[in-house]
Enzyme design. Structure first.
Site, PDB file in Angstrom:
ATOM      1  N   ASN A  67       0.802  -1.218   0.000  1.00  0.00           N
ATOM      2  CA  ASN A  67       0.000   0.000   0.000  1.00  0.00           C
ATOM      3  C   ASN A  67       0.846   1.284   0.000  1.00  0.00           C
ATOM      4  O   ASN A  67       0.357   2.333  -0.374  1.00  0.00           O
ATOM      5  CB  ASN A  67      -0.963   0.013   1.199  1.00  0.00           C
ATOM      6  CG  ASN A  67      -0.273  -0.281   2.509  1.00  0.00           C
ATOM      7  OD1 ASN A  67       0.429  -1.286   2.651  1.00  0.00           O
ATOM      8  ND2 ASN A  67      -0.463   0.574   3.491  1.00  0.00           N
ATOM      9  N   HIS A  68       2.118   1.189   0.422  1.00  0.00           N
ATOM     10  CA  HIS A  68       2.969   2.395   0.436  1.00  0.00           C
ATOM     11  C   HIS A  68       3.802   2.542  -0.836  1.00  0.00           C
ATOM     12  O   HIS A  68       4.822   3.235  -0.841  1.00  0.00           O
ATOM     13  CB  HIS A  68       3.902   2.374   1.641  1.00  0.00           C
ATOM     14  CG  HIS A  68       3.194   2.514   2.953  1.00  0.00           C
ATOM     15  ND1 HIS A  68       2.239   3.484   3.180  1.00  0.00           N
ATOM     16  CD2 HIS A  68       3.275   1.801   4.106  1.00  0.00           C
ATOM     17  CE1 HIS A  68       1.782   3.363   4.421  1.00  0.00           C
ATOM     18  NE2 HIS A  68       2.386   2.348   5.005  1.00  0.00           N
TER      19      HIS A  68
HETATM   20 FE   LIG Z   1       1.641  -2.490   4.064  1.00  0.00          FE
END
Ligand SMILES: [Fe+2]
Length: 259
Positions: A67-68
């Site tokens: 997600n980053h």
């Molecule tokens: Fe993550």
């Protein structure tokens, strides 16, 4: 062939652990192929081109993300041309990078690696359950050994994807929570799975972050700048033994202290 999956590398302590210990660990565990999740390697959020190259040089064959992925500026242009660094496949189709790659193990065996993002509490552009079918088909057209990194928050999603892919890929490995789950297993159909492989980094922390800072943010509800902690560094992950035909015969958790 044995595949080592190294769980989310967190900050400088995690990256140092990989650089100092991974080469010898590959030998000790007789590893033919190594996947490293690097999505927290840059100070706890995201990855940079420089750090990706260092992790590859330390013995990662492929780096996965989560997600980053876009946390660090300039990383998008690196990702657009990187062949062995992949991002979740179910992000926007307009974003750079790829969610599937194939690289050779030490014995020359091609290994496909797939990266997907969960739907719960994540910014996935498409359902991982929709995206996975075409990805697995494309992966299996190029390699018998297929490793899936499912970067997701919810245990239910990760257990479900492992069941969906049972008998069709070599391993489905959950990442993102930084807490290793006690369910490393080979499923009935021959696919290895663990709900979360854990974290490679400082475990004297709140999932990598200096505990006092994380606790202050939780107590006050106010913004607090996070820093990676330093103590209790471990390499965590799983080792998967293959049966030579693309399924798994063993899946064991890895927890190695790095003093
Ligand atoms: Fe993550």
């Amino acid at each position: 062939m044995r595949v080592l999956f190294v769980a989310d590398v967190f900050g400088a302590p995690g990256r140092r652990a990989v650089e100092e210990r991974l080469p010898r660990l590959r030998e000790e565990l007789d590893v033919g192929f190594c996947v490293v999740n690097g999505e927290n390697a840059a100070d706890g959020r995201g990855l940079t081109a420089k750090l990706a190259e260092r992790i590859l040089a330390a013995g990662a064959d492929v780096i996965t993300l989560g997600n980053h992925v876009w946390a660090r500026s300039g990383f998008d242009s690196y990702l657009a041309r990187a062949e062995r660094v992949i991002r979740p496949a179910n992000l926007s189709t307009s974003s750079p990078g790829r969610g599937l790659t194939v690289a050779a193990a030490t014995d020359g065996t091609p290994v496909a690696v797939v990266n997907l993002l969960g739907s719960l509490f994540m910014d996935a552009a498409a359902s991982p359950f929709d995206a996975v079918e075409a990805l697995v088909e494309a992966a299996r057209a190029q390699a018998d050994v297929v490793i899936v990194d499912f970067h997701a928050e919810a245990t239910s999603e990760k257990v479900a994807l492992a069941r969906i892919l049972d008998g069709r890929v070599t391993a489905v490995i959950g990442t993102h929570t930084h807490v290793q789950t006690a369910d490393a297993r080979v499923q009935r159909g021959g696919t290895a799975a663990i709900t979360d492989a854990g974290m490679t980094g400082p475990h004297d922390s709140v999932i990598g972050v200096e505990a006092e800072l994380a606790i202050r943010r939780l107590r006050t509800g106010m913004p607090v700048r996070f820093h990676p902690a330093e103590g209790g560094v471990r390499i965590e992950g799983v080792i998967v033994a293959g049966d030579g035909g693309g399924l798994a015969t063993a899946c064991e958790p890895v927890r190695v202290n790095v003093p």
